[in-house]
Design an enzyme around this catalytic site. Structure first.
Site, PDB file in Angstrom:
ATOM      1  N   CYS A 136      57.197  -1.057  -1.441  1.00 10.91           N
ATOM      2  CA  CYS A 136      56.689  -1.835  -2.566  1.00 10.91           C
ATOM      3  C   CYS A 136      56.122  -3.158  -2.046  1.00 10.91           C
ATOM      4  O   CYS A 136      56.715  -3.769  -1.145  1.00 10.91           O
ATOM      5  CB  CYS A 136      57.834  -2.108  -3.543  1.00 10.91           C
ATOM      6  SG  CYS A 136      57.359  -3.082  -4.970  1.00 10.91           S
ATOM      7  N   HIS A 178      56.741   4.672 -10.334  1.00  3.56           N
ATOM      8  CA  HIS A 178      57.091   3.441  -9.615  1.00  3.56           C
ATOM      9  C   HIS A 178      56.506   2.217 -10.357  1.00  3.56           C
ATOM     10  O   HIS A 178      57.223   1.235 -10.589  1.00  3.56           O
ATOM     11  CB  HIS A 178      56.544   3.522  -8.184  1.00  3.56           C
ATOM     12  CG  HIS A 178      56.778   2.309  -7.350  1.00  3.56           C
ATOM     13  ND1 HIS A 178      57.593   2.308  -6.237  1.00  3.56           N
ATOM     14  CD2 HIS A 178      56.305   1.029  -7.456  1.00  3.56           C
ATOM     15  CE1 HIS A 178      57.618   1.090  -5.709  1.00  3.56           C
ATOM     16  NE2 HIS A 178      56.833   0.299  -6.426  1.00  3.56           N
ATOM     17  N   GLU A 179      55.232   2.301 -10.749  1.00  3.62           N
ATOM     18  CA  GLU A 179      54.577   1.142 -11.402  1.00  3.62           C
ATOM     19  C   GLU A 179      55.125   0.904 -12.812  1.00  3.62           C
ATOM     20  O   GLU A 179      55.308  -0.241 -13.217  1.00  3.62           O
ATOM     21  CB  GLU A 179      53.050   1.330 -11.447  1.00  3.62           C
ATOM     22  CG  GLU A 179      52.373   1.500 -10.091  1.00  3.62           C
ATOM     23  CD  GLU A 179      52.745   0.454  -9.050  1.00  3.62           C
ATOM     24  OE1 GLU A 179      53.108  -0.676  -9.424  1.00  3.62           O
ATOM     25  OE2 GLU A 179      52.707   0.789  -7.850  1.00  3.62           O
ATOM     26  N   HIS A 182      58.230  -0.984 -12.810  1.00  2.00           N
ATOM     27  CA  HIS A 182      58.009  -2.439 -12.719  1.00  2.00           C
ATOM     28  C   HIS A 182      57.901  -3.056 -14.123  1.00  2.00           C
ATOM     29  O   HIS A 182      58.395  -4.160 -14.362  1.00  2.00           O
ATOM     30  CB  HIS A 182      56.714  -2.749 -11.966  1.00  2.00           C
ATOM     31  CG  HIS A 182      56.865  -2.795 -10.473  1.00  2.00           C
ATOM     32  ND1 HIS A 182      57.677  -3.702  -9.837  1.00  2.00           N
ATOM     33  CD2 HIS A 182      56.292  -2.050  -9.481  1.00  2.00           C
ATOM     34  CE1 HIS A 182      57.599  -3.518  -8.513  1.00  2.00           C
ATOM     35  NE2 HIS A 182      56.777  -2.510  -8.281  1.00  2.00           N
TER      36      HIS A 182
HETATM   37 ZN   LIG Z   1      56.326  -1.761  -6.411  1.00  4.26          ZN
END
Ligand SMILES: [Zn+2]
Length: 201
Positions: A136, A178-179, A182
């Site tokens: 990341c 993954h995004e 966030h």
């Molecule tokens: Zn990330």
């Protein structure tokens, strides 16, 4: 009388929460680009940055006439394409903006373009999962293996404020998960429960 005021106020409050424009505080962050039009990437190793990274993001008014948003999405794009710190995706909280805005490189398309997604959420996850190595831009110290669904269904807005639903699979589905994590204040390192499995960079 009190009841009438309450009934009138609730829709106004709900509408403004659902998708508002940048606040003046957010505009200040958005204005701080370097000479290449890039924003500073927030790091979990930095205590004040991590407060933002662990906060949930809100929706944004998805209108092409929102010039501050247009400029920000371009700056976020410049940031993920930084040749010294290249990513396959980036989320707005990684530059200090807690809004549901991400860029994802579409490895499932021939030209592998980076595409923008506003107010994105995951509607459905496949039961089938696969472990893959992740890193990341906001985590300098570690990489590690994360278990993710192999297929997801997403819903997002484009600049015409049109809602779009799409099913994504393979490595691109991993980037989306993954995004979108966030946007929910979750980092990939939090998905690895056994911390001894984190790989030091
Ligand atoms: Zn990330």
């Amino acid at each position: 009388m009190k009841k009438i005021i309450f009934i009138l106020l609730v829709p106004i409050i709900l509408t403004s929460c659902a998708s508002s424009k940048f606040t003046s505080y957010e505009k200040q962050i958005v204005d701080h680009t370097d000479n290449n039009g890039r924003l500073r990437v927030f790091l979990v190793e930095n205590p004040s940055d991590s407060l933002i990274l662990y906060k949930k993001s809100k929706n944004i008014k998805a209108k092409a006439s929102n010039l501050a948003l247009k400029k920000f999405t371009q700056d976020l794009y410049n940031t993920v394409l930084d040749p010294d710190n290249l990513g396959v995706g980036i989320a707005a909280p990684q530059v200090g903006i807690n809004r549901k805005i991400i860029w994802v490189q579409r490895f499932d398309k021939e030209e592998k373009p980076y595409e923008l997604f506003l107010n994105i959420e995951i509607l459905d996850y496949s039961e089938s999962k696969k472990e893959g190595k992740e890193g990341c831009l906001s985590v300098e110290t570690y990489s590690g293996f994360v278990n993710r669904s192999t297929e997801i269904t997403i819903k997002y807005d484009n600049f015409e404020n049109k809602k779009i639903t799409e099913t994504i699979s393979g490595f691109t589905a991993v980037i989306f998960q993954h995004e979108i994590d966030h946007l929910n204040g979750i980092l990939f390192i939090d998905r690895i429960t056994d911390k001894s499995l984190l790989i030091r960079q």
